[in-house]
Every structure is written in C-alpha cells, then in structure tokens.
Design a protein around this motif. Structure first.
Motif, PDB file in Angstrom:
ATOM      1  N   UNK A   1      -7.089  49.175  18.377  1.00 62.60           N
ATOM      2  CA  UNK A   1      -6.224  50.479  18.347  1.00 62.60           C
ATOM      3  C   UNK A   1      -6.660  51.606  17.531  1.00 62.60           C
ATOM      4  N   UNK A   2      -8.132  51.814  17.788  1.00 60.46           N
ATOM      5  CA  UNK A   2      -8.980  52.812  16.935  1.00 60.46           C
ATOM      6  C   UNK A   2      -8.685  54.056  18.216  1.00 60.46           C
ATOM      7  N   UNK A   3      -8.759  55.313  17.482  1.00 62.50           N
ATOM      8  CA  UNK A   3      -8.873  56.337  18.217  1.00 62.50           C
ATOM      9  C   UNK A   3     -10.168  56.743  18.667  1.00 62.50           C
ATOM     10  N   UNK A   4     -10.473  57.556  19.515  1.00 59.52           N
ATOM     11  CA  UNK A   4     -11.849  57.976  20.145  1.00 59.52           C
ATOM     12  C   UNK A   4     -12.304  58.652  18.663  1.00 59.52           C
ATOM     13  N   UNK A   5     -13.747  58.569  18.561  1.00 59.31           N
ATOM     14  CA  UNK A   5     -14.489  59.437  17.569  1.00 59.31           C
ATOM     15  C   UNK A   5     -15.216  58.343  16.488  1.00 59.31           C
ATOM     16  N   UNK A   6     -15.563  58.817  15.582  1.00 59.06           N
ATOM     17  CA  UNK A   6     -16.470  58.190  14.587  1.00 59.06           C
ATOM     18  C   UNK A   6     -15.498  57.499  13.517  1.00 59.06           C
ATOM     19  N   UNK A   7     -15.662  56.467  12.853  1.00 58.14           N
ATOM     20  CA  UNK A   7     -14.742  55.662  12.001  1.00 58.14           C
ATOM     21  C   UNK A   7     -15.830  55.169  10.802  1.00 58.14           C
ATOM     22  N   UNK A   8     -15.281  54.972   9.772  1.00 61.41           N
ATOM     23  CA  UNK A   8     -15.991  54.387   8.738  1.00 61.41           C
ATOM     24  C   UNK A   8     -15.277  52.992   8.340  1.00 61.41           C
ATOM     25  N   UNK A   9     -16.355  52.099   8.642  1.00 67.78           N
ATOM     26  CA  UNK A   9     -15.613  50.662   8.418  1.00 67.78           C
ATOM     27  C   UNK A   9     -16.342  50.144   6.942  1.00 67.78           C
ATOM     28  N   UNK A  10     -15.394  49.870   6.119  1.00 70.30           N
ATOM     29  CA  UNK A  10     -16.022  49.184   4.942  1.00 70.30           C
ATOM     30  C   UNK A  10     -15.357  47.856   4.712  1.00 70.30           C
ATOM     31  N   UNK A  11     -16.393  46.950   3.995  1.00 66.37           N
ATOM     32  CA  UNK A  11     -16.199  45.744   3.885  1.00 66.37           C
ATOM     33  C   UNK A  11     -16.328  45.366   2.337  1.00 66.37           C
ATOM     34  N   UNK A  12     -15.420  44.634   1.632  1.00 68.29           N
ATOM     35  CA  UNK A  12     -15.444  44.256   0.505  1.00 68.29           C
ATOM     36  C   UNK A  12     -15.407  42.813   0.150  1.00 68.29           C
ATOM     37  N   UNK A  13     -16.390  42.219  -0.413  1.00 67.41           N
ATOM     38  CA  UNK A  13     -16.387  40.674  -0.550  1.00 67.41           C
ATOM     39  C   UNK A  13     -16.376  40.463  -2.071  1.00 67.41           C
ATOM     40  N   UNK A  14     -15.776  39.218  -2.514  1.00 67.90           N
ATOM     41  CA  UNK A  14     -15.768  39.085  -3.983  1.00 67.90           C
ATOM     42  C   UNK A  14     -16.372  37.369  -4.070  1.00 67.90           C
ATOM     43  N   UNK A  15     -17.019  37.181  -5.009  1.00 66.76           N
ATOM     44  CA  UNK A  15     -17.341  35.914  -5.255  1.00 66.76           C
ATOM     45  C   UNK A  15     -16.585  35.164  -6.070  1.00 66.76           C
ATOM     46  N   UNK A  16     -16.459  33.740  -6.364  1.00 64.27           N
ATOM     47  CA  UNK A  16     -15.687  32.995  -7.052  1.00 64.27           C
ATOM     48  C   UNK A  16     -15.810  33.489  -8.920  1.00 64.27           C
ATOM     49  N   UNK A  17     -16.480  34.174  -9.320  1.00 67.02           N
ATOM     50  CA  UNK A  17     -16.423  34.904 -10.349  1.00 67.02           C
ATOM     51  C   UNK A  17     -16.072  36.161 -10.576  1.00 67.02           C
ATOM     52  N   UNK A  18     -15.451  36.810  -9.460  1.00 69.82           N
ATOM     53  CA  UNK A  18     -14.888  38.091  -9.635  1.00 69.82           C
ATOM     54  C   UNK A  18     -15.894  39.236  -9.293  1.00 69.82           C
ATOM     55  N   UNK A  19     -17.067  39.021  -8.984  1.00 74.73           N
ATOM     56  CA  UNK A  19     -18.044  40.070  -8.738  1.00 74.73           C
ATOM     57  C   UNK A  19     -17.754  40.567  -7.323  1.00 74.73           C
ATOM     58  N   UNK A  20     -17.664  41.961  -7.091  1.00 71.51           N
ATOM     59  CA  UNK A  20     -17.229  42.474  -6.010  1.00 71.51           C
ATOM     60  C   UNK A  20     -18.426  43.294  -5.360  1.00 71.51           C
ATOM     61  N   UNK A  21     -18.756  43.425  -3.928  1.00 68.45           N
ATOM     62  CA  UNK A  21     -19.516  44.303  -3.377  1.00 68.45           C
ATOM     63  C   UNK A  21     -18.869  44.929  -2.288  1.00 68.45           C
ATOM     64  N   UNK A  22     -19.221  46.324  -2.330  1.00 71.31           N
ATOM     65  CA  UNK A  22     -18.810  47.063  -1.314  1.00 71.31           C
ATOM     66  C   UNK A  22     -19.680  47.533  -0.071  1.00 71.31           C
ATOM     67  N   UNK A  23     -19.601  47.453   1.390  1.00 67.44           N
ATOM     68  CA  UNK A  23     -20.403  48.350   2.000  1.00 67.44           C
ATOM     69  C   UNK A  23     -19.687  48.864   3.020  1.00 67.44           C
ATOM     70  N   UNK A  24     -20.444  50.052   3.618  1.00 64.29           N
ATOM     71  CA  UNK A  24     -19.757  50.919   4.935  1.00 64.29           C
ATOM     72  C   UNK A  24     -20.699  50.777   5.973  1.00 64.29           C
ATOM     73  N   UNK A  25     -20.040  51.212   7.012  1.00 67.76           N
ATOM     74  CA  UNK A  25     -20.946  51.414   8.223  1.00 67.76           C
ATOM     75  C   UNK A  25     -20.149  52.296   9.138  1.00 67.76           C
TER      76      UNK A  25
END
Length: 148
Positions: free
Chosen positions: A118-142
């Motif tokens: 259900x995305x509208x036409x056009x450009x969108x920014x997809x972000x993913x964040x992942x955490x490891x078991x020690x609570x360290x978090x990384x964010x990336x976008x595309x």
C-alpha cells in the motif's frame, strides 16, 4: 582493587571486545584478628563485551505489483546474536517488527525478507534498524521508487 563497596558499576565501553571471566577475591581481614580472617574467591561465568552494532545490508528492494516492494536483507554481528529488527517507511517514529527468515532471531547472522504494501507512487525512504543481544543498534536507509 582493594574496595569496601559491595557493589561496583563497570563501564565496559572502554574495554576491548571479546569473551571474559572475572575473578573476585573477598576477604574479611580488616575486621578480624590475625588467624581468624577468611578469604574466598569465585570465577564468574563467561560473558561477552560487545560494543559494536551489527552490520546491516539491504540486499534487494524489488517492486511487487503497483504499490508494494519486497525487501531482502542480512544482519551480521561478530560477537553476539541478532536480537531484533524493525523497519519504517518515510518516518523516524513508526517502526514495524521484521521476522527473521527462519522465524527466530537466534544467531550472529540472520536474513530477512518482507513486503511493504500500500505504498503511494513516488519515492520512499525505507529504514531498517537491527539490534544485537547486547543492545547495540544499527540504522540504515534506502530509497525506493514505486510506479513511474
């Protein structure tokens, strides 16, 4: 070191990453006459010091139909299991959980594949964040483009 404090907070951010054990030696020599003092030692269970967030890559972003995109990605951590992952679309506040490809985050390398609908036409920014078991978090976008 010589301390009388029953509790010691330890900031492990200054330590080299790896697996450790701690040996604690306790003695009541200060409070007892010579010959009656007691000493005891204990070795801790092994623990991990991990201050580095997981590596996260978006391997593919492929359009599915007129309003959807399939995202495939990989999360890898050198010392800890991947604990969780989430995504957002055009937002820094509305995060949705992502399931691991094998249905459980329980290893240092995990794959994910999910469809955003259900995305509208056009450009969108997809972000993913992942955490490891020690609570360290990384964010990336595309960026992804839907439609023309």
């Amino acid at each position: 070191d010589d301390t009388d404090d029953p509790l010691h907070a330890w900031d492990t951010r200054t330590m080299a990453e790896g697996r450790y054990e701690i040996r604690v030696l306790a003695s009541d020599i200060k409070d007892n006459p010579p010959g009656t003092e007691l000493t005891g030692a204990r070795l801790s269970d092994p623990f991990t010091v991990d201050n580095t967030p997981p590596d996260v890559t978006i391997d593919k972003a492929v359009a599915e139909g007129a309003d959807s995109v399939r995202i495939s990605g990989t999360m890898t951590d050198a010392l800890s299991d991947i604990d969780s992952a989430e995504y957002s679309v055009d937002s820094d506040e509305e995060w949705r959980p992502i399931a691991a490809a094998d249905d459980i985050f329980d290893s240092p390398k995990e794959k994910v594949s999910f469809v955003i609908r259900d995305l509208e036409s056009g450009e969108h920014r997809i972000a993913i964040r992942a955490a490891d078991a020690q609570g360290n978090v990384k964010y990336i976008t595309r960026p992804v483009t839907i439609g023309n």
